[in-house]
Design an enzyme around this catalytic site. Structure first.
Site, mmCIF file in Angstrom:
data_model
loop_
_atom_site.group_PDB
_atom_site.id
_atom_site.type_symbol
_atom_site.label_atom_id
_atom_site.label_comp_id
_atom_site.label_asym_id
_atom_site.label_seq_id
_atom_site.Cartn_x
_atom_site.Cartn_y
_atom_site.Cartn_z
ATOM 1 N N THR A 118 -3.455 -2.990 -6.584
ATOM 2 C CA THR A 118 -2.839 -2.882 -7.918
ATOM 3 C C THR A 118 -2.159 -4.365 -7.982
ATOM 4 O O THR A 118 -1.588 -4.806 -7.219
ATOM 5 C CB THR A 118 -1.572 -1.860 -7.830
ATOM 6 O OG1 THR A 118 -0.928 -1.850 -9.061
ATOM 7 C CG2 THR A 118 -0.734 -1.869 -6.670
ATOM 8 N N TYR A 142 5.509 1.769 -5.091
ATOM 9 C CA TYR A 142 4.172 2.202 -5.562
ATOM 10 C C TYR A 142 3.641 0.616 -5.341
ATOM 11 O O TYR A 142 2.558 0.493 -4.433
ATOM 12 C CB TYR A 142 3.885 2.352 -6.861
ATOM 13 C CG TYR A 142 2.593 2.111 -7.475
ATOM 14 C CD1 TYR A 142 1.601 2.657 -6.631
ATOM 15 C CD2 TYR A 142 1.956 1.378 -8.386
ATOM 16 C CE1 TYR A 142 0.046 2.593 -6.795
ATOM 17 C CE2 TYR A 142 0.694 1.115 -8.698
ATOM 18 C CZ TYR A 142 -0.231 1.702 -8.253
ATOM 19 O OH TYR A 142 -1.482 1.610 -8.364
#
Length: 340
Positions: A118, A142
Site C-alpha cells: 500500500t 495499517y
C-alpha cells in the site's frame, strides 16, 4: 505452472483471478476464508480452498498438491481508521499471518511471491508524486503492518533464494469492464463505492472526512487506479519474475490526483442523482495527499493503463452496484464453485 491467490474471492484478488483465467493459465488456486470475499465472484475454472492464510498445514498441502510455483498474497485488513482503533488485529491479520504464509512458501520451494502492499507505507510524503525511492514513514498501523511484511518478504527472499514483487497500491476503484466482479463488501469504506451507494439511495448520505487539508479544495487528494489495470500490473510482475527477473518494488497508480469533493461531483454527474454530503472532521491516520510516482512500472515492465478515465471508473462502479443489488435480491444461496 500453478499459482496460489490468497484472498482471491475478494475485490482485488478476484480481478487477478479473472486476469489469470482470461490469459489461459491452466491452474489457478484460490485460498479465501470468505469473511469478506464471495465464492460466486470466482470463474468456474478457479479452484477454491476455503481456509485461513495462516493455516500452515492447509497451505503446505495446497502448494504441494498443485505444485504451486508462485503465490500472490491479497488477503488482508485494509481500513485505515479501523487499524487505528484495532492495531493488534491489523498486526495479526497483515503481519503475523503473512509471516506464516511466507514461511510455508520458503519451506515448499515456491519460486515467486507477489505481495499486495500500500501507498500507506509512505505516510505523509514530502515529495508528490511519490517515488519508490522515498523513505517509508507510515503514520497508521495499517501502513506499518504492511511495511513490516515487506521487510520480512525481502529478508526471507534473500535467505531462501526466491524472488518477489511488492506492489504498493494507491486508491483502487471501479469494476471489471465486463461486469464479472467489483467491490462487493456491503460496508466497504472506498469513496467511490460509498458515493455510488449514496447515489442509489442505499446510504442516507455520504460523509466526507476533512475539508481543511492544505489541498486545492480542502479535501484529501488521492490517485485512483482502476482495478483491472491493477490486476494487469500484477500479471506484468508475474511474467517478469517467471522470466527470471529480479525482485522489485513498484507503485501502482496513474500519477494524477483527484480530491474527495471532485470525485463526489463526478459520481453525481455520472449517476444523474444528487445526494446529501455531510462534512465531518478529519479521520485519524489520513494523509492530506498521496499520488503515485508511476514511472518505474511503465519503464521497467512496459505496463500501461487501459482504464485511466475517472468517468469510466465511476460508471463501472455504479453499474456494478446496481447489478449487485439485483443479484442480492434474486439469489438466495450463493453460487458454489469447485472446492478442495
Amino acid at each position: 505452472m500453478a499459482i496460489l491467490i490468497t484472498g482471491g474471492a475478494g475485490y482485488i484478488g478476484s480481478h487477478m483471478v479473472l486476469a489469470l483465467v482470461d490469459a489461459g493459465h491452466e491452474e489457478v488456486v484460490v485460498l479465501d476464508d470468505l469473511s469478506t470475499g464471495f465464492d460466486w465472484a470466482l470463474p468456474p475454472k478457479a479452484r477454491l480452498v476455503v481456509g485461513d492464510v495462516a493455516d500452515q498445514a492447509l497451505i503446505t498441502e495446497t502448494i504441494l498438491r498443485h505444485r504451486i510455483d508462485a503465490v500472490a498474497h491479497f488477503a488482508a485488513k485494509i481500513v485505515v481508521p479501523d487499524s487505528v482503533a484495532d492495531p493488534l488485529g491489523y498486526y495479526l491479520a497483515n503481519t503475523v499471518k503473512t509471516r506464516a504464509l511466507i514461511e510455508v512458501a520458503a519451506r515448499t520451494n515456491v519460486r515467486h511471491f507477489i505481495f499486495s502492499s500500500t501507498a500507506a507505507v509512505y505516510g505523509e510524503p514530502e515529495i508528490v508524486p511519490v517515488p519508490e525511492t522515498l523513505a517509508t514513514n507510515p503514520i497508521n498501523p495499517y501502513g506499518r503492518s504492511k511495511l513490516m511484511s515487506e521487510w520480512m518478504l525481502a529478508d526471507a527472499a534473500a535467505a531462501h533464494g526466491f524472488t518477489y514483487g511488492v506492489l504498493r497500491y494507491f486508491n483502487v476503484a471501479g469494476a471489471d469492464p465486463r461486469g464479472r466482479s467489483g467491490q462487493s463488501t456491503p460496508n466497504a469504506t472506498h469513496l467511490i463505492k460509498a458515493a455510488t451507494q449514496a447515489a442509489l439511495g442505499q446510504r442516507t448520505h455520504l460523509e466526507v472526512f476533512g475539508t481543511d487539508y492544505p489541498t486545492r479544495d480542502g479535501s484529501c487528494l488521492r490517485d485512483y487506479i482502476q482495478v483491472s489495470d491493477l490486476a494487469d500490473a500484477h500479471m506484468s510482475v508475474l511474467g517478469h519474475l517467471r522470466r527470471g527477473g529480479e525482485s522489485l518494488t513498484l507503485n501502482c497508480g496513474y500519477g494524477r490526483g483527484y480530491s474527495v469533493l471532485e470525485v463526489v461531483e463526478v459520481v453525481k454527474r455520472i449517476s444523474g442523482r444528487d445526494f446529501e454530503v455531510r462534512l465531518s472532521p478529519r479521520r485519524p491516520g489520513d494523509p492530506a495527499q498521496i499520488i503515485a510516482g508511476a514511472d518505474r512500472i511503465r519503464n521497467e515492465l512496459g505496463w500501461s493503463p487501459r482504464q485511466d478515465d475517472l468517468d469510466a471508473i465511476v460508471a463501472q462502479a455504479l453499474a456494478w452496484e446496481e447489478a449487485l443489488t439485483k443479484r442480492n435480491r434474486l439469489y438466495e444461496p450463493e453460487q458454489k464453485h469447485p472446492r478442495l
